[in-house]
Motif scaffolding. Structure first.
Motif, short mmCIF file in Angstrom:
data_model
loop_
_atom_site.label_atom_id
_atom_site.label_comp_id
_atom_site.label_asym_id
_atom_site.label_seq_id
_atom_site.Cartn_x
_atom_site.Cartn_y
_atom_site.Cartn_z
N GLU A 178 0.84 22.76 9.88
CA GLU A 178 0.62 22.50 8.70
C GLU A 178 0.48 21.00 8.38
OE1 GLU A 178 3.82 24.28 6.43
OE2 GLU A 178 3.55 26.02 6.99
N LEU A 179 -0.36 20.66 7.22
CA LEU A 179 -0.48 19.50 6.88
C LEU A 179 0.75 18.89 6.38
CD1 LEU A 179 -4.00 19.36 5.06
CD2 LEU A 179 -3.48 18.23 7.30
N VAL A 180 0.92 17.41 6.72
CA VAL A 180 2.23 17.03 5.96
C VAL A 180 2.09 16.65 4.52
CG1 VAL A 180 3.77 14.94 6.64
CG2 VAL A 180 2.76 15.95 8.43
N PRO A 181 2.87 16.96 3.93
CA PRO A 181 2.59 16.73 2.44
C PRO A 181 2.84 15.24 2.07
CG PRO A 181 4.60 17.83 2.66
CD PRO A 181 4.10 17.83 4.03
N ASP A 182 2.06 14.72 0.95
CA ASP A 182 2.18 13.34 0.15
C ASP A 182 3.53 12.93 0.51
OD1 ASP A 182 -0.38 13.12 0.18
OD2 ASP A 182 -0.60 13.41 -1.95
N ASP A 183 4.72 13.50 -0.13
CA ASP A 183 6.10 13.28 -0.54
C ASP A 183 6.60 12.68 1.15
OD1 ASP A 183 6.28 15.81 0.10
OD2 ASP A 183 8.52 15.69 -0.68
N VAL A 184 6.37 13.53 2.01
CA VAL A 184 6.91 13.08 3.41
C VAL A 184 6.01 11.99 4.00
CG1 VAL A 184 7.41 13.98 5.61
CG2 VAL A 184 7.84 15.62 3.70
N THR A 185 4.66 12.04 3.79
CA THR A 185 4.00 10.76 4.27
C THR A 185 4.43 9.49 3.80
OG1 THR A 185 2.08 12.40 4.72
CG2 THR A 185 1.65 9.92 4.70
N CYS A 186 4.60 9.63 2.50
CA CYS A 186 5.03 8.52 1.56
C CYS A 186 6.35 8.02 2.11
CB CYS A 186 4.97 8.63 0.02
SG CYS A 186 3.17 8.89 -0.59
N GLY A 187 7.27 8.72 2.25
CA GLY A 187 8.61 8.72 2.68
C GLY A 187 8.59 7.77 4.04
N PHE A 192 -3.12 4.46 5.14
CA PHE A 192 -2.68 4.77 4.32
C PHE A 192 -2.81 3.76 2.82
CE2 PHE A 192 0.94 4.69 1.58
CZ PHE A 192 1.31 6.08 1.23
N PRO A 193 -3.02 4.29 2.06
CA PRO A 193 -2.99 5.50 1.46
C PRO A 193 -4.43 6.39 1.74
CG PRO A 193 -3.53 4.05 -0.36
CD PRO A 193 -3.04 3.30 0.72
N ARG A 194 -4.48 7.63 1.84
CA ARG A 194 -5.67 8.46 2.05
C ARG A 194 -6.06 9.15 0.71
NH1 ARG A 194 -7.09 8.56 7.35
NH2 ARG A 194 -8.32 10.66 7.01
N THR A 195 -5.07 9.28 -0.32
CA THR A 195 -5.41 10.05 -1.31
C THR A 195 -5.00 9.22 -2.58
OG1 THR A 195 -3.27 11.21 -1.51
CG2 THR A 195 -4.90 12.36 -0.13
N LEU A 196 -5.58 9.67 -3.72
CA LEU A 196 -5.27 8.91 -4.92
C LEU A 196 -3.67 9.02 -5.14
CD1 LEU A 196 -6.84 7.08 -6.91
CD2 LEU A 196 -7.48 9.38 -8.06
N GLU A 197 -3.13 10.13 -5.08
CA GLU A 197 -1.81 10.33 -5.22
C GLU A 197 -0.72 9.41 -4.49
OE1 GLU A 197 1.89 11.16 -6.62
OE2 GLU A 197 -0.32 11.78 -7.68
N GLN A 198 -1.31 9.24 -3.01
CA GLN A 198 -0.53 8.26 -2.23
C GLN A 198 -0.71 6.94 -2.51
OE1 GLN A 198 -1.95 8.92 1.54
NE2 GLN A 198 -0.99 11.00 1.95
N MET A 200 6.43 2.40 -4.87
CA MET A 200 7.15 1.99 -3.76
C MET A 200 7.23 0.26 -3.46
SD MET A 200 6.06 3.22 0.13
CE MET A 200 5.49 4.85 -0.42
N GLY A 201 5.84 -0.17 -3.77
CA GLY A 201 5.98 -1.61 -3.72
C GLY A 201 6.87 -2.35 -4.82
N GLU A 202 6.68 -1.76 -5.86
CA GLU A 202 7.62 -2.29 -6.87
C GLU A 202 8.98 -2.11 -6.75
OE1 GLU A 202 7.09 -3.96 -10.38
OE2 GLU A 202 5.48 -2.47 -10.36
N PRO A 208 -12.50 7.29 -4.49
CA PRO A 208 -11.62 7.28 -5.53
C PRO A 208 -10.49 5.98 -5.05
CG PRO A 208 -11.44 9.38 -4.71
CD PRO A 208 -12.72 8.70 -4.00
N LEU A 209 -10.32 5.72 -3.95
CA LEU A 209 -9.34 4.60 -3.87
C LEU A 209 -10.09 3.38 -4.05
CD1 LEU A 209 -8.05 6.08 -0.37
CD2 LEU A 209 -6.78 5.86 -2.60
N VAL A 210 -11.28 3.08 -4.01
CA VAL A 210 -11.96 1.90 -4.06
C VAL A 210 -12.09 1.74 -5.60
CG1 VAL A 210 -14.31 0.86 -4.32
CG2 VAL A 210 -13.45 1.88 -2.10
N ASP A 211 -12.13 2.63 -6.44
CA ASP A 211 -12.23 2.75 -7.68
C ASP A 211 -10.85 2.23 -8.40
OD1 ASP A 211 -14.97 3.46 -7.92
OD2 ASP A 211 -14.50 5.54 -8.35
N PHE A 212 -9.90 3.00 -7.65
CA PHE A 212 -8.33 2.61 -8.22
C PHE A 212 -7.98 1.04 -7.57
CE2 PHE A 212 -3.86 2.64 -6.78
CZ PHE A 212 -3.27 3.35 -8.10
N TYR A 213 -8.12 0.54 -6.69
CA TYR A 213 -7.99 -0.74 -6.19
C TYR A 213 -8.70 -1.63 -7.28
CZ TYR A 213 -4.51 1.05 -3.17
OH TYR A 213 -3.32 1.70 -2.70
#
Length: 219
Positions: free
Chosen positions: A59-68, A88-94, A101-103, A184-189
Protein backbone atom coordinates in the motif's frame (compact mmCIF):
# COMPACT_ATOMS: atom_id res chain seq x y z
CA UNK A 1 22.23 32.40 8.60
CA UNK A 2 20.69 28.94 8.23
CA UNK A 3 19.65 27.70 4.80
CA UNK A 4 16.42 25.70 4.94
CA UNK A 5 15.83 24.79 1.32
CA UNK A 6 13.61 22.76 -0.96
CA UNK A 7 14.81 21.73 -4.42
CA UNK A 8 12.19 21.11 -7.10
CA UNK A 9 12.31 20.10 -10.75
CA UNK A 10 11.05 17.49 -13.17
CA UNK A 11 13.03 14.25 -13.77
CA UNK A 12 16.11 15.06 -15.86
CA UNK A 13 16.20 18.73 -14.79
CA UNK A 14 19.58 18.23 -13.10
CA UNK A 15 18.52 18.31 -9.45
CA UNK A 16 21.09 15.70 -8.39
CA UNK A 17 24.07 17.73 -9.59
CA UNK A 18 22.76 20.97 -8.07
CA UNK A 19 21.92 19.24 -4.77
CA UNK A 20 25.56 18.08 -4.52
CA UNK A 21 26.80 21.64 -5.14
CA UNK A 22 24.47 23.17 -2.52
CA UNK A 23 25.30 20.54 0.12
CA UNK A 24 29.05 21.00 -0.45
CA UNK A 25 28.91 24.82 -0.45
CA UNK A 26 26.73 25.24 2.65
CA UNK A 27 27.53 22.08 4.63
CA UNK A 28 23.88 21.16 5.09
CA UNK A 29 22.40 17.64 4.86
CA UNK A 30 20.69 16.51 1.65
CA UNK A 31 17.37 15.06 2.82
CA UNK A 32 16.07 12.82 0.06
CA UNK A 33 12.80 11.06 0.91
CA UNK A 34 13.93 7.72 -0.53
CA UNK A 35 17.04 7.73 1.68
CA UNK A 36 15.27 8.78 4.89
CA UNK A 37 12.51 6.20 4.36
CA UNK A 38 15.09 3.44 4.03
CA UNK A 39 17.01 4.73 7.08
CA UNK A 40 13.85 5.05 9.24
CA UNK A 41 12.77 1.50 8.38
CA UNK A 42 16.26 0.10 8.97
CA UNK A 43 16.58 1.88 12.34
CA UNK A 44 12.98 0.90 13.21
CA UNK A 45 12.00 4.43 14.27
CA UNK A 46 8.32 4.73 15.29
CA UNK A 47 7.39 6.18 11.89
CA UNK A 48 9.73 3.79 10.07
CA UNK A 49 7.87 0.81 11.61
CA UNK A 50 4.53 2.31 10.51
CA UNK A 51 5.81 2.91 6.96
CA UNK A 52 7.11 -0.68 6.75
CA UNK A 53 3.64 -2.03 7.60
CA UNK A 54 2.09 -0.19 4.63
CA UNK A 55 4.93 -1.13 2.25
CA UNK A 56 4.74 -4.80 3.26
CA UNK A 57 1.06 -4.80 2.29
CA UNK A 58 1.90 -3.13 -1.04
CA UNK A 59 0.00 0.00 0.00
CA UNK A 60 0.98 3.65 -0.41
CA UNK A 61 2.42 5.23 2.73
CA UNK A 62 -0.11 7.85 3.91
CA UNK A 63 0.80 11.53 4.22
CA UNK A 64 0.82 11.57 8.03
CA UNK A 65 3.44 8.79 8.16
CA UNK A 66 5.55 10.36 5.38
CA UNK A 67 5.41 13.72 7.17
CA UNK A 68 6.27 11.97 10.45
CA UNK A 69 9.42 10.46 8.90
CA UNK A 70 10.47 13.89 7.55
CA UNK A 71 9.84 15.47 10.97
CA UNK A 72 11.96 12.78 12.68
CA UNK A 73 14.77 13.64 10.25
CA UNK A 74 14.46 17.42 10.65
CA UNK A 75 14.78 17.02 14.44
CA UNK A 76 18.29 15.56 14.05
CA UNK A 77 21.24 17.72 15.13
CA UNK A 78 22.86 18.01 11.70
CA UNK A 79 19.98 20.24 10.48
CA UNK A 80 20.76 23.05 12.93
CA UNK A 81 22.38 25.17 10.18
CA UNK A 82 19.83 24.17 7.54
CA UNK A 83 18.79 21.35 5.25
CA UNK A 84 18.06 20.63 1.61
CA UNK A 85 14.81 18.75 0.99
CA UNK A 86 14.47 16.77 -2.21
CA UNK A 87 11.45 14.64 -3.18
CA UNK A 88 9.25 16.05 -0.40
CA UNK A 89 6.66 17.50 -0.36
CA UNK A 90 4.97 15.74 -3.26
CA UNK A 91 1.40 16.86 -2.54
CA UNK A 92 -0.27 20.07 -1.42
CA UNK A 93 -1.26 18.44 1.88
CA UNK A 94 2.39 17.51 2.53
CA UNK A 95 3.44 21.10 1.71
CA UNK A 96 0.95 22.45 4.26
CA UNK A 97 2.19 19.94 6.85
CA UNK A 98 5.79 21.00 6.17
CA UNK A 99 4.84 24.62 6.93
CA UNK A 100 3.33 23.54 10.29
CA UNK A 101 6.39 21.36 10.99
CA UNK A 102 8.80 24.19 10.16
CA UNK A 103 6.94 26.52 12.52
CA UNK A 104 6.96 23.94 15.33
CA UNK A 105 10.67 23.08 14.98
CA UNK A 106 11.73 26.67 14.19
CA UNK A 107 13.07 25.38 10.85
CA UNK A 108 10.78 27.05 8.32
CA UNK A 109 11.76 27.02 4.65
CA UNK A 110 13.86 29.99 3.54
CA UNK A 111 13.61 29.30 -0.20
CA UNK A 112 12.27 26.90 -2.80
CA UNK A 113 14.51 26.48 -5.85
CA UNK A 114 12.62 25.25 -8.90
CA UNK A 115 14.83 24.13 -11.80
CA UNK A 116 12.61 24.74 -14.80
CA UNK A 117 13.27 22.95 -18.11
CA UNK A 118 10.97 22.68 -21.13
CA UNK A 119 9.46 19.14 -21.06
CA UNK A 120 10.42 18.61 -24.74
CA UNK A 121 14.09 19.13 -23.82
CA UNK A 122 13.67 16.68 -20.94
CA UNK A 123 12.18 14.05 -23.26
CA UNK A 124 15.29 14.34 -25.45
CA UNK A 125 17.56 14.13 -22.38
CA UNK A 126 15.79 11.20 -20.77
CA UNK A 127 14.98 9.13 -23.84
CA UNK A 128 18.41 9.42 -25.46
CA UNK A 129 20.05 6.49 -23.66
CA UNK A 130 20.79 3.27 -25.56
CA UNK A 131 22.73 0.18 -24.58
CA UNK A 132 25.03 -2.30 -26.33
CA UNK A 133 23.35 -5.73 -26.43
CA UNK A 134 26.66 -7.59 -26.23
CA UNK A 135 28.44 -5.91 -23.30
CA UNK A 136 25.91 -3.50 -21.71
CA UNK A 137 27.94 -0.32 -22.40
CA UNK A 138 25.64 2.73 -22.27
CA UNK A 139 25.49 5.58 -24.77
CA UNK A 140 23.37 8.68 -25.29
CA UNK A 141 22.09 10.23 -28.51
CA UNK A 142 22.93 13.74 -27.27
CA UNK A 143 25.88 13.32 -24.93
CA UNK A 144 27.74 10.11 -25.68
CA UNK A 145 27.59 8.63 -29.16
CA UNK A 146 29.91 5.71 -30.06
CA UNK A 147 33.12 6.94 -31.73
CA UNK A 148 32.13 4.98 -34.85
CA UNK A 149 28.41 5.16 -35.59
CA UNK A 150 26.67 1.82 -34.97
CA UNK A 151 29.73 0.21 -33.34
CA UNK A 152 30.24 -0.21 -29.60
CA UNK A 153 33.50 1.41 -28.41
CA UNK A 154 33.87 -1.27 -25.77
CA UNK A 155 33.34 -4.59 -27.59
CA UNK A 156 32.84 -3.72 -31.26
CA UNK A 157 29.24 -5.03 -31.23
CA UNK A 158 26.65 -3.60 -33.62
CA UNK A 159 23.38 -4.42 -31.82
CA UNK A 160 21.89 -1.83 -29.48
CA UNK A 161 18.64 -1.61 -27.55
CA UNK A 162 16.71 0.86 -25.42
CA UNK A 163 15.21 0.03 -22.01
CA UNK A 164 11.42 0.41 -21.88
CA UNK A 165 11.87 3.05 -19.14
CA UNK A 166 13.88 5.18 -21.57
CA UNK A 167 11.45 5.02 -24.51
CA UNK A 168 10.03 8.46 -25.46
CA UNK A 169 6.37 7.56 -24.73
CA UNK A 170 7.22 6.20 -21.27
CA UNK A 171 9.32 9.29 -20.53
CA UNK A 172 6.51 11.64 -21.70
CA UNK A 173 4.01 9.91 -19.40
CA UNK A 174 6.40 10.10 -16.45
CA UNK A 175 6.96 13.82 -17.05
CA UNK A 176 3.22 14.44 -17.39
CA UNK A 177 2.52 12.80 -14.02
CA UNK A 178 5.34 14.79 -12.36
CA UNK A 179 4.19 18.05 -13.95
CA UNK A 180 0.65 17.52 -12.65
CA UNK A 181 2.06 16.92 -9.15
CA UNK A 182 4.49 19.86 -9.23
CA UNK A 183 2.16 22.57 -10.59
CA UNK A 184 0.06 23.02 -7.39
CA UNK A 185 3.28 23.10 -5.31
CA UNK A 186 4.80 25.78 -7.56
CA UNK A 187 1.63 27.88 -7.11
CA UNK A 188 1.61 27.27 -3.34
CA UNK A 189 5.23 28.39 -2.83
CA UNK A 190 4.82 31.28 -5.26
CA UNK A 191 1.99 32.64 -3.08
CA UNK A 192 4.23 32.31 0.00
CA UNK A 193 6.96 34.34 -1.85
CA UNK A 194 9.42 31.46 -1.36
CA UNK A 195 9.71 30.35 -5.00
CA UNK A 196 12.84 31.06 -7.07
CA UNK A 197 12.78 29.66 -10.59
CA UNK A 198 16.04 28.91 -12.36
CA UNK A 199 16.33 28.14 -16.09
CA UNK A 200 17.65 24.57 -16.19
CA UNK A 201 18.25 24.45 -19.96
CA UNK A 202 21.51 26.44 -19.60
CA UNK A 203 24.81 24.65 -19.08
CA UNK A 204 25.33 23.17 -15.61
CA UNK A 205 27.82 25.87 -14.50
CA UNK A 206 25.35 28.67 -15.28
CA UNK A 207 22.55 26.88 -13.40
CA UNK A 208 24.89 26.59 -10.39
CA UNK A 209 25.80 30.31 -10.63
CA UNK A 210 22.11 31.31 -10.72
CA UNK A 211 21.33 29.15 -7.68
CA UNK A 212 24.34 30.53 -5.77
CA UNK A 213 23.17 34.09 -6.54
CA UNK A 214 19.70 33.33 -5.09
CA UNK A 215 21.17 31.71 -1.96
CA UNK A 216 23.69 34.52 -1.41
CA UNK A 217 20.84 37.04 -1.52
CA UNK A 218 19.07 35.17 1.31
CA UNK A 219 21.81 36.20 3.77
Amino acid sequence: MSKNLLLMGLPGAGKGTQAENIVEKYGIPHISTGDIFRAAMKEKTPMGVKAQQYIDKGELVPDDVTCGIVEERLKQADTKNGYLLDGFPRTLEQAKQLEIMGEKLDKKLDAVINIDVDPDILVARLSGRFICKSCGATYHKLYKQPKVEGTCDNCGGHAFYQRSDDEPETVKNRLKVNLEMNTPLVDFYSKLNLLHTVAGDQNITDVTKDINKILTNLD
